[in-house]
Motif scaffolding. Structure first.
Motif, PDB file in Angstrom:
ATOM      1  N   GLN A  79      -2.080   6.253  -6.121  1.00  0.00           N
ATOM      2  CA  GLN A  79      -2.337   5.491  -4.900  1.00  0.00           C
ATOM      3  C   GLN A  79      -2.428   4.005  -5.235  1.00  0.00           C
ATOM      4  OE1 GLN A  79      -5.828   6.569  -2.635  1.00  0.00           O
ATOM      5  NE2 GLN A  79      -5.207   5.330  -0.886  1.00  0.00           N
ATOM      6  N   SER A 103       0.062   1.772   4.817  1.00  0.00           N
ATOM      7  CA  SER A 103       0.390   2.550   3.630  1.00  0.00           C
ATOM      8  C   SER A 103       1.611   3.440   3.869  1.00  0.00           C
ATOM      9  CB  SER A 103      -0.801   3.413   3.227  1.00  0.00           C
ATOM     10  OG  SER A 103      -0.529   4.128   2.043  1.00  0.00           O
ATOM     11  N   ASP A 158       0.861  -1.186   0.000  1.00  0.00           N
ATOM     12  CA  ASP A 158       0.000   0.000   0.000  1.00  0.00           C
ATOM     13  C   ASP A 158       0.894   1.230   0.000  1.00  0.00           C
ATOM     14  OD1 ASP A 158      -2.206  -1.754   0.374  1.00  0.00           O
ATOM     15  OD2 ASP A 158      -1.831  -1.730   2.536  1.00  0.00           O
ATOM     16  N   ARG A 191      -4.495   2.913   4.239  1.00  0.00           N
ATOM     17  CA  ARG A 191      -4.454   1.828   5.214  1.00  0.00           C
ATOM     18  C   ARG A 191      -3.375   2.121   6.240  1.00  0.00           C
ATOM     19  NH1 ARG A 191      -6.138  -3.357   2.527  1.00  0.00           N
ATOM     20  NH2 ARG A 191      -6.923  -2.826   0.452  1.00  0.00           N
ATOM     21  N   ASP A 251      -3.294   0.270  -3.472  1.00  0.00           N
ATOM     22  CA  ASP A 251      -3.828  -0.502  -2.353  1.00  0.00           C
ATOM     23  C   ASP A 251      -3.748  -1.982  -2.715  1.00  0.00           C
ATOM     24  OD1 ASP A 251      -4.392   1.784  -0.939  1.00  0.00           O
ATOM     25  OD2 ASP A 251      -6.557   1.730  -1.279  1.00  0.00           O
TER      26      ASP A 251
END
Length: 421
Positions: free
Chosen positions: A33, A56, A12, A53, A35
């Motif tokens: 981004q 991350s 992440d 998260r 994930d």
């Protein structure tokens, strides 16, 4: 290292302040981004970023251009530490192979004494250093290549034979390969009658189909290219290897008519260097256009090798395999055309940081630095997610301290100890 079954990396991360490629000629600015290993946002509107998260990592890459991770369509990973072997133009690959085992038997035996696991890892590192995130290994899929912690992705689903002359029962191997996986073999690698006749033999055997991927094709003529196009087969060229072994280059005026055309860098036994060296060689010596070359190391091999996770592009829902270089304002294709290993500042695979230059390493949060080890190669330091110290120790135990070469480039253990300290 722990034995692990192969599975996708699932990191992440958010990359901020970047210019990112939207194809070979277009780009945009914004954030990316990732994930669970996949891109969930790419664009200028930061408000669309989802809540990160807990695991991350946030990385500021301002001043960098983000490109898709490169796809190396052809390599023999176990030969990464070997030198170039051969001393004259040959007629075909069989002639070359027989001669180097006579003339360079001692060199081959010495390098073969390095444990295969170690040699395979150095093959992965050689690709990682030049921004390759997925590589196709033309050989048996050894267990080491199926581990999660191997430094780059290795194509897992494929059928293969070595070649017409050395591949055994080609029809059996072809029929054992499912239609959703590539069937890969060397073909027409040479300049003599044997090389010229191989395509006709493959056609006679019935192994030319939509999932057939031929490597080299140096001896192909116009009729051969037409046949490959008719069968919707794919072709991988390795120009510097052809130049070294046969003193001849692929006829790109002829081959440019193929949509399914990719680039491979082959092994250091014959190649000029890594995939970025091969890109520059192909553009300079074969006059391959930047946009064509960009496709040959991104979308074309992803299609030929039946990759299914959006490899070769920066796009939403695609896999988070990305590289970053300093942004000089040029198009992605023009940027790629001039890159060398020293220019690759950052590599991420599935949202996990796999490589960082010294300057980018200082931008990383501590959690992203954890597990990275420094490698000194040809005067440059790169931080890699690999057991660099142990791999170099095992290679030096056979080849000698400060005598290890990776794709011809020197590695220095003394420098590593200094950097690590």
């Amino acid at each position: 290292m722990r034995e692990l079954a192969h599975r996708p990396r699932q990191g992440d991360a958010v990359l901020r302040g970047v210019r990112y490629a939207n194809g070979s000629m277009d780009s945009d600015w914004g954030s990316i981004q990732i994930d669970a290993g996949r891109i969930v946002h790419v664009g200028t509107d930061a408000s669309l970023l989802s809540s990160p998260r807990g695991s991350s990592i946030d990385i500021d890459l301002t001043g960098h251009l983000v490109l898709p991770g490169l796809v190396n369509a052809h390599d023999h990973l176990q030969f990464a530490l070997y030198p170039r072997l051969g001393d004259r133009p040959y007629g075909n690959y069989v002639e070359w192979g027989e001669e180097i085992h006579r003339k360079f038997a001692d060199v081959i035996a010495t390098h073969h004494s390095v444990p295969k696991r170690v040699r395979l890892w150095w093959g992965g590192i050689r690709n990682l250093l030049c921004g390759v995130t997925t590589v196709c290994h033309h050989d048996t899929l050894w267990p080491e290549l199926q581990k999660e912690k191997f430094p780059v992705r290795v194509v897992q689903q494929y059928g293969w034979s070595h070649s017409v002359a050395l591949g055994g029962d080609l029809l059996k191997a072809y029929e054992a390969t499912t239609a959703d996986a590539p069937f890969i073999l060397h073909a027409c690698e040479g300049i003599d009658a044997q090389a010229e006749q191989e395509l006709a033999e493959l056609n006679r055997l019935g192994v030319l189909g939509t999932h057939t991927v031929l490597v080299h094709g140096l001896a192909l003529d116009e009729a051969g290219i037409d046949l490959l196009r008719e069968r919707e087969a794919s072709l991988i060229v390795c120009p510097s290897s052809n130049d070294f072994l046969f003193h001849r280059l692929p006829d790109m005026e002829l081959m440019n008519g193929m949509e399914n055309l990719s680039l491979g860098n082959d092994s250091p036994l014959t190649a000029i260097g890594d995939l970025l060296d091969e890109i520059r060689f192909g553009m300079r010596q074969c006059e391959i256009a930047p946009t064509k070359m960009y496709a040959m190391v991104t979308e074309n091999p992803a299609r030929a090798l039946r990759l299914r996770d959006g490899e070769g592009a920066v796009k939403k829902d695609g896999v988070g395999d990305l590289i970053a270089v300093l942004d000089e304002g040029r198009s992605p294709a023009e940027t790629l055309a001039s890159l060398s290993t020293q220019d690759v500042e950052f590599v991420m695979i599935g949202g996990c940081v796999q490589l960082a230059s010294e300057s980018v390493w200082h931008r990383l949060p501590p959690t992203a630095r954890d597990g990275l080890e420094p490698l000194w190669i040809d005067g440059t330091i790169r931080w890699l997610r690999a057991p660099v110290y142990e791999l170099l120790r095992q290679a030096e135990a056979v080849l000698g301290e400060d005598s290890v070469r990776l794709g011809g480039r020197p590695l220095r253990s003394a420098a590593l100890r200094w950097v690590g300290a």
